[in-house]
Design an enzyme around this catalytic site. Structure first.
Site, PDB file in Angstrom:
ATOM      1  N   PHE A 274       0.810  -1.224   0.000  1.00 22.29           N
ATOM      2  CA  PHE A 274       0.000   0.000   0.000  1.00 22.29           C
ATOM      3  C   PHE A 274       0.849   1.283   0.000  1.00 22.29           C
ATOM      4  CE2 PHE A 274      -2.247   2.796   3.315  1.00 22.29           C
ATOM      5  CZ  PHE A 274      -2.903   3.564   2.365  1.00 22.29           C
TER       6      PHE A 274
ATOM      7  N   ASP B 194      10.402  -6.681  -3.647  1.00 25.71           N
ATOM      8  CA  ASP B 194       9.212  -7.048  -2.864  1.00 25.71           C
ATOM      9  C   ASP B 194       9.009  -8.558  -2.998  1.00 25.71           C
ATOM     10  OD1 ASP B 194       6.346  -5.326  -1.968  1.00 25.71           O
ATOM     11  OD2 ASP B 194       6.301  -7.501  -2.220  1.00 25.71           O
TER      12      ASP B 194
ATOM     13  N   PHE C 204      10.261  -0.187   3.334  1.00 24.84           N
ATOM     14  CA  PHE C 204       8.826  -0.304   3.610  1.00 24.84           C
ATOM     15  C   PHE C 204       8.446  -1.751   3.947  1.00 24.84           C
ATOM     16  CE2 PHE C 204       8.962   3.296   0.595  1.00 24.84           C
ATOM     17  CZ  PHE C 204       8.125   4.213   1.203  1.00 24.84           C
TER      18      PHE C 204
ATOM     19  N   THR D 187       6.240   2.818  12.663  1.00 24.85           N
ATOM     20  CA  THR D 187       4.854   3.069  13.038  1.00 24.85           C
ATOM     21  C   THR D 187       4.734   3.704  14.423  1.00 24.85           C
ATOM     22  OG1 THR D 187       2.803   1.910  13.612  1.00 24.85           O
ATOM     23  CG2 THR D 187       4.814   0.643  13.808  1.00 24.85           C
ATOM     24  N   ASP D 188       3.618   4.384  14.655  1.00 23.92           N
ATOM     25  CA  ASP D 188       3.357   4.929  15.991  1.00 23.92           C
ATOM     26  C   ASP D 188       3.026   3.829  17.007  1.00 23.92           C
ATOM     27  OD1 ASP D 188       0.797   4.236  15.100  1.00 23.92           O
ATOM     28  OD2 ASP D 188      -0.077   6.217  15.385  1.00 23.92           O
ATOM     29  N   GLU D 189       2.710   2.613  16.499  1.00 25.21           N
ATOM     30  CA  GLU D 189       2.276   1.547  17.416  1.00 25.21           C
ATOM     31  C   GLU D 189       3.395   1.095  18.350  1.00 25.21           C
ATOM     32  OE1 GLU D 189      -0.185  -1.570  16.023  1.00 25.21           O
ATOM     33  OE2 GLU D 189      -1.217  -0.300  14.586  1.00 25.21           O
TER      34      GLU D 189
ATOM     35  N   TYR E 144       2.870  -7.563  16.161  1.00 24.17           N
ATOM     36  CA  TYR E 144       3.258  -6.645  15.080  1.00 24.17           C
ATOM     37  C   TYR E 144       4.086  -5.486  15.627  1.00 24.17           C
ATOM     38  CZ  TYR E 144       2.904  -2.601  11.992  1.00 24.17           C
ATOM     39  OH  TYR E 144       3.199  -1.479  11.253  1.00 24.17           O
TER      40      TYR E 144
ATOM     41  N   LYS F 109       8.041  -4.437  15.016  1.00 22.81           N
ATOM     42  CA  LYS F 109       8.476  -3.160  14.438  1.00 22.81           C
ATOM     43  C   LYS F 109       9.403  -2.435  15.428  1.00 22.81           C
ATOM     44  CE  LYS F 109       7.468  -1.343  11.064  1.00 22.81           C
ATOM     45  NZ  LYS F 109       8.049  -1.386   9.691  1.00 22.81           N
TER      46      LYS F 109
ATOM     47  N   LEU G  53      -9.172  -1.274   8.277  1.00 18.66           N
ATOM     48  CA  LEU G  53     -10.497  -0.726   8.603  1.00 18.66           C
ATOM     49  C   LEU G  53     -11.190   0.010   7.449  1.00 18.66           C
ATOM     50  CD1 LEU G  53     -12.645  -0.231  10.882  1.00 18.66           C
ATOM     51  CD2 LEU G  53     -11.549   1.989  11.195  1.00 18.66           C
TER      52      LEU G  53
HETATM   53  P1  NAD Z   1       1.520  -3.635   3.248  1.00 13.88           P
HETATM   54  O1  NAD Z   1       1.249  -4.845   4.085  1.00 13.88           O
HETATM   55  O2  NAD Z   1       0.436  -3.076   2.400  1.00 13.88           O
HETATM   56  O3  NAD Z   1       2.748  -3.917   2.270  1.00 13.88           O
HETATM   57  C1  NAD Z   1       3.904  -4.582   2.694  1.00 13.88           C
HETATM   58  C2  NAD Z   1       4.698  -4.984   1.455  1.00 13.88           C
HETATM   59  O4  NAD Z   1       5.904  -5.625   1.906  1.00 13.88           O
HETATM   60  C3  NAD Z   1       3.983  -5.990   0.557  1.00 13.88           C
HETATM   61  O5  NAD Z   1       4.091  -5.599  -0.796  1.00 13.88           O
HETATM   62  C4  NAD Z   1       4.719  -7.304   0.812  1.00 13.88           C
HETATM   63  O6  NAD Z   1       4.710  -8.165  -0.317  1.00 13.88           O
HETATM   64  C5  NAD Z   1       6.102  -6.806   1.129  1.00 13.88           C
HETATM   65  N1  NAD Z   1       6.889  -7.752   1.947  1.00 13.88           N
HETATM   66  C6  NAD Z   1       6.471  -8.430   3.047  1.00 13.88           C
HETATM   67  N2  NAD Z   1       7.473  -9.209   3.513  1.00 13.88           N
HETATM   68  C7  NAD Z   1       8.540  -9.001   2.705  1.00 13.88           C
HETATM   69  C8  NAD Z   1       9.865  -9.495   2.675  1.00 13.88           C
HETATM   70  N3  NAD Z   1      10.295 -10.378   3.586  1.00 13.88           N
HETATM   71  N4  NAD Z   1      10.705  -9.068   1.721  1.00 13.88           N
HETATM   72  C9  NAD Z   1      10.277  -8.178   0.779  1.00 13.88           C
HETATM   73  N5  NAD Z   1       9.027  -7.678   0.740  1.00 13.88           N
HETATM   74  C10 NAD Z   1       8.171  -8.080   1.701  1.00 13.88           C
HETATM   75  O7  NAD Z   1       2.079  -2.560   4.258  1.00 13.88           O
HETATM   76  P2  NAD Z   1       1.930  -0.963   4.231  1.00 13.88           P
HETATM   77  O8  NAD Z   1       0.670  -0.584   4.906  1.00 13.88           O
HETATM   78  O9  NAD Z   1       2.215  -0.477   2.867  1.00 13.88           O
HETATM   79  O10 NAD Z   1       3.124  -0.560   5.213  1.00 13.88           O
HETATM   80  C11 NAD Z   1       4.437  -0.308   4.710  1.00 13.88           C
HETATM   81  C12 NAD Z   1       5.344   0.033   5.876  1.00 13.88           C
HETATM   82  O11 NAD Z   1       4.835   1.161   6.572  1.00 13.88           O
HETATM   83  C13 NAD Z   1       5.438  -1.082   6.912  1.00 13.88           C
HETATM   84  O12 NAD Z   1       6.775  -1.144   7.367  1.00 13.88           O
HETATM   85  C14 NAD Z   1       4.521  -0.638   8.047  1.00 13.88           C
HETATM   86  O13 NAD Z   1       4.960  -1.145   9.294  1.00 13.88           O
HETATM   87  C15 NAD Z   1       4.674   0.856   7.967  1.00 13.88           C
HETATM   88  N6  NAD Z   1       3.508   1.663   8.423  1.00 13.88           N
HETATM   89  C16 NAD Z   1       2.251   1.388   7.939  1.00 13.88           C
HETATM   90  C17 NAD Z   1       1.183   2.211   8.325  1.00 13.88           C
HETATM   91  C18 NAD Z   1      -0.209   1.974   7.818  1.00 13.88           C
HETATM   92  O14 NAD Z   1      -1.153   2.627   8.293  1.00 13.88           O
HETATM   93  N7  NAD Z   1      -0.435   1.113   6.830  1.00 13.88           N
HETATM   94  C19 NAD Z   1       1.411   3.267   9.217  1.00 13.88           C
HETATM   95  C20 NAD Z   1       2.706   3.489   9.689  1.00 13.88           C
HETATM   96  C21 NAD Z   1       3.749   2.687   9.270  1.00 13.88           C
HETATM   97  O1  DAU Z   2      -0.906   3.140  13.605  1.00 16.25           O
HETATM   98  C1  DAU Z   2      -0.226   2.701  12.473  1.00 16.25           C
HETATM   99  C2  DAU Z   2      -0.660   1.300  12.131  1.00 16.25           C
HETATM  100  O2  DAU Z   2      -1.978   1.411  11.576  1.00 16.25           O
HETATM  101  C3  DAU Z   2       0.270   0.587  11.156  1.00 16.25           C
HETATM  102  O3  DAU Z   2       1.514   0.420  11.771  1.00 16.25           O
HETATM  103  C4  DAU Z   2      -0.313  -0.778  10.757  1.00 16.25           C
HETATM  104  O4  DAU Z   2       0.514  -1.383   9.788  1.00 16.25           O
HETATM  105  C5  DAU Z   2      -1.696  -0.543  10.168  1.00 16.25           C
HETATM  106  O5  DAU Z   2      -2.293  -1.778   9.840  1.00 16.25           O
HETATM  107  C6  DAU Z   2      -2.581   0.209  11.164  1.00 16.25           C
HETATM  108  O6  DAU Z   2      -2.861  -0.631  12.334  1.00 16.25           O
HETATM  109  P1  DAU Z   2      -4.312  -0.645  13.017  1.00 16.25           P
HETATM  110  O7  DAU Z   2      -4.443  -1.892  13.784  1.00 16.25           O
HETATM  111  O8  DAU Z   2      -4.584   0.639  13.711  1.00 16.25           O
HETATM  112  O9  DAU Z   2      -5.210  -0.658  11.654  1.00 16.25           O
HETATM  113  P2  DAU Z   2      -6.520  -1.482  11.253  1.00 16.25           P
HETATM  114  O10 DAU Z   2      -7.019  -0.881   9.985  1.00 16.25           O
HETATM  115  O11 DAU Z   2      -6.319  -2.950  11.310  1.00 16.25           O
HETATM  116  O12 DAU Z   2      -7.535  -1.076  12.409  1.00 16.25           O
HETATM  117  C7  DAU Z   2      -7.855   0.281  12.688  1.00 16.25           C
HETATM  118  C8  DAU Z   2      -8.791   0.280  13.879  1.00 16.25           C
HETATM  119  O13 DAU Z   2     -10.051  -0.278  13.494  1.00 16.25           O
HETATM  120  C9  DAU Z   2      -8.304  -0.563  15.043  1.00 16.25           C
HETATM  121  O14 DAU Z   2      -8.663   0.076  16.253  1.00 16.25           O
HETATM  122  C10 DAU Z   2      -9.067  -1.877  14.884  1.00 16.25           C
HETATM  123  C11 DAU Z   2     -10.376  -1.439  14.257  1.00 16.25           C
HETATM  124  N1  DAU Z   2     -11.015  -2.409  13.336  1.00 16.25           N
HETATM  125  C12 DAU Z   2     -10.255  -2.953  12.345  1.00 16.25           C
HETATM  126  C13 DAU Z   2     -10.804  -3.852  11.443  1.00 16.25           C
HETATM  127  C14 DAU Z   2      -9.959  -4.462  10.360  1.00 16.25           C
HETATM  128  C15 DAU Z   2     -12.356  -2.711  13.457  1.00 16.25           C
HETATM  129  O15 DAU Z   2     -13.061  -2.192  14.351  1.00 16.25           O
HETATM  130  N2  DAU Z   2     -12.917  -3.598  12.567  1.00 16.25           N
HETATM  131  C16 DAU Z   2     -12.182  -4.194  11.581  1.00 16.25           C
HETATM  132  O16 DAU Z   2     -12.748  -5.034  10.830  1.00 16.25           O
END
Ligand code: NAD
Ligand code: DAU
Length: 357
Positions: free
Chosen positions: A11, A32, A80, A133-135, A159, A163, A199
């Protein structure tokens, strides 16, 4: 000049590559593994574009990464690649340990050796940017101030623990070996090409399919939402001007309880794609069993990035969520192709076990 990005069929990485090549001709090497979350269809517009070189591979494959570094001589690596979904980390943590911890370690090793072999000028200019991530900071109470970069690490899920471990390794490679690293810790992203297990895209896709909208627990958990393209602009800015060894929090000052997010998505769909029977999509909301160990609140204080590097998000939550819903309405094929894969099995595992609460 070239950059190497990892996990950019996912993503955020894919959005980053699309934005990067829309603004610059500097080539991108994209490694990737193509797990269930990697989707090359997101990058279909780059087919035949010599500026994007895709290599299917694992960041833990030191030999492959070393050969790509030696061949392409990138001036920066942006990491990423990760397993990113909290619920999956609760069901099966092993992949999170392998990719997020062991994979990051092996990537750092390959990068350290490459960086050590560079001539002085290239060595001084090189950057390793780790996307985190902030988590890692854990959970806040309703009245706590937002996370700053000095907040202690208190990860609560497999997770976030994985991280956190990767962040510590990146920090250690700077302090021990002098590797020129930067780390960003960002809040929840949303926007185009978001895999519909998270979500916001899950709610859009389920609503349109007439399915239940599963809200965990009381729906009052708070997340801090940032439009994905604003995260990408922050990463570009930190890469350009960040201070070596520093971490930067990235967020949009948009704290919202989950139920409010779900109701906002429903209201936008009611406006943009009204149901034939005139009822609101919000009638599909269904409260389900809570996520184990569910963090109650995240909030990011992004003032360091704003003050020191002059970064600001371009979107408000209102503009970003409207664009996001419009994107999903305009791209049913992307969604359908995702759904025809392993995604369907995952939805079964996750939601059949969650009775209405
Ligand atoms: P995502 O799950 O959509 O994508 C992850 C990608 O990494 C995928 O394309 C997957 O194929 C690839 N991947 C997984 N394992 C791998 C490996 N061993 N070698 C090479 N590629 C691999 O994740 P995202 O939401 O795009 O998040 C990207 C980064 O940003 C992550 O490090 C995540 O922790 C961080 N992040 C995500 C969010 C969020 O809200 N989505 C917020 C803050 C930080
Ligand atoms: O804060 C950054 C993080 O945000 C990233 O590091 C993670 O990669 C990313 O997946 C995201 O984590 P969350 O757990 O916050 O995201 P998610 O979309 O899974 O859930 C957002 C909130 O919604 C969380 O409080 C759980 C809730 N939820 C999620 C799903 C999938 C629901 O209530 N119903 C659902 O079906």
């Amino acid at each position: 000049m070239t950059i190497l990005v990892t996990g950019a069929a996912g993503f955020i990485g894919a959005n980053f590559v699309l934005d990067w090549l829309a603004q610059s001709d500097e080539p991108v090497i994209n490694i990737d593994k193509l797990t269930y979350a990697g989707n090359l269809e997101t990058l279909a517009s780059l087919q035949g574009d010599a500026r994007h070189i895709f290599v299917q591979g694992d960041i833990g494959d030191t030999e492959l990464v070393a050969s790509l570094l030696a061949k392409h001589q990138p001036r920066a690596v942006i990491n990423f690649a990760a397993e990113s979904h909290v619920d999956r980390s609760i069901h099966s943590p092993e992949d999170f340990i392998q990719t997020n911890i062991v994979g990051t370690f092996r990537l750092l090793e390959a990068v350290r050796h490459y960086w050590g072999s560079l001539p002085e000028g290239a060595k001084a200019g090189f950057r390793f940017l780790h996307v985190s991530t902030d988590e890692v900071y854990g959970s806040l109470s309703a009245t706590d101030p937002a996370f700053t970069e000095t907040h202690r690490y208190e990860p609560n899920s497999p997770y976030s623990a994985s991280k956190a471990a990767s962040d510590h390794l990146v920090r250690a490679y700077h302090h021990t070996y002098g590797l020129p690293v930067l780390t960003t810790n960002c809040s929840n992203n949303y926007g185009p090409y978001h895999f519909p297990e998270k979500l916001i895209p899950l709610m859009i896709v389920n609503a349109l399919a007439g399915k239940a909208l599963p809200v965990y627990g009381d729906g009052m958990q708070v997340r801090d939402w940032l439009y994905v393209k604003d995260h990408c602009s922050a990463i570009r800015r930190v890469l350009q001007a960040g201070k070596l060894g520093e971490t930067y929090n990235v967020g949009g000052w948009n704290e919202k309880p989950n139920i409010e997010i779900v109701k906002t998505v429903c209201a936008l769909l009611d406006e943009l794609r009204p149901k034939a029977d005139g009822s609101s999509y919000s009638t599909q909301i269904s409260y389900v069993k809570d996520r184990p160990g569910h963090d109650r609140r995240y909030a990011i204080d992004a003032s360091k990035l704003e003050r020191e590097l002059g970064w600001k998000p371009a979107e408000t939550f209102e503009s970003g969520i409207r664009k996001t819903v419009q994107w999903y309405l305009a791209n049913p094929e992307w969604v359908a192709h995702v759904q025809s894969g392993a995604y369907r099995e995952w939805v079964q595992t996750q939601y059949e076990a969650k009775p209405a609460g």
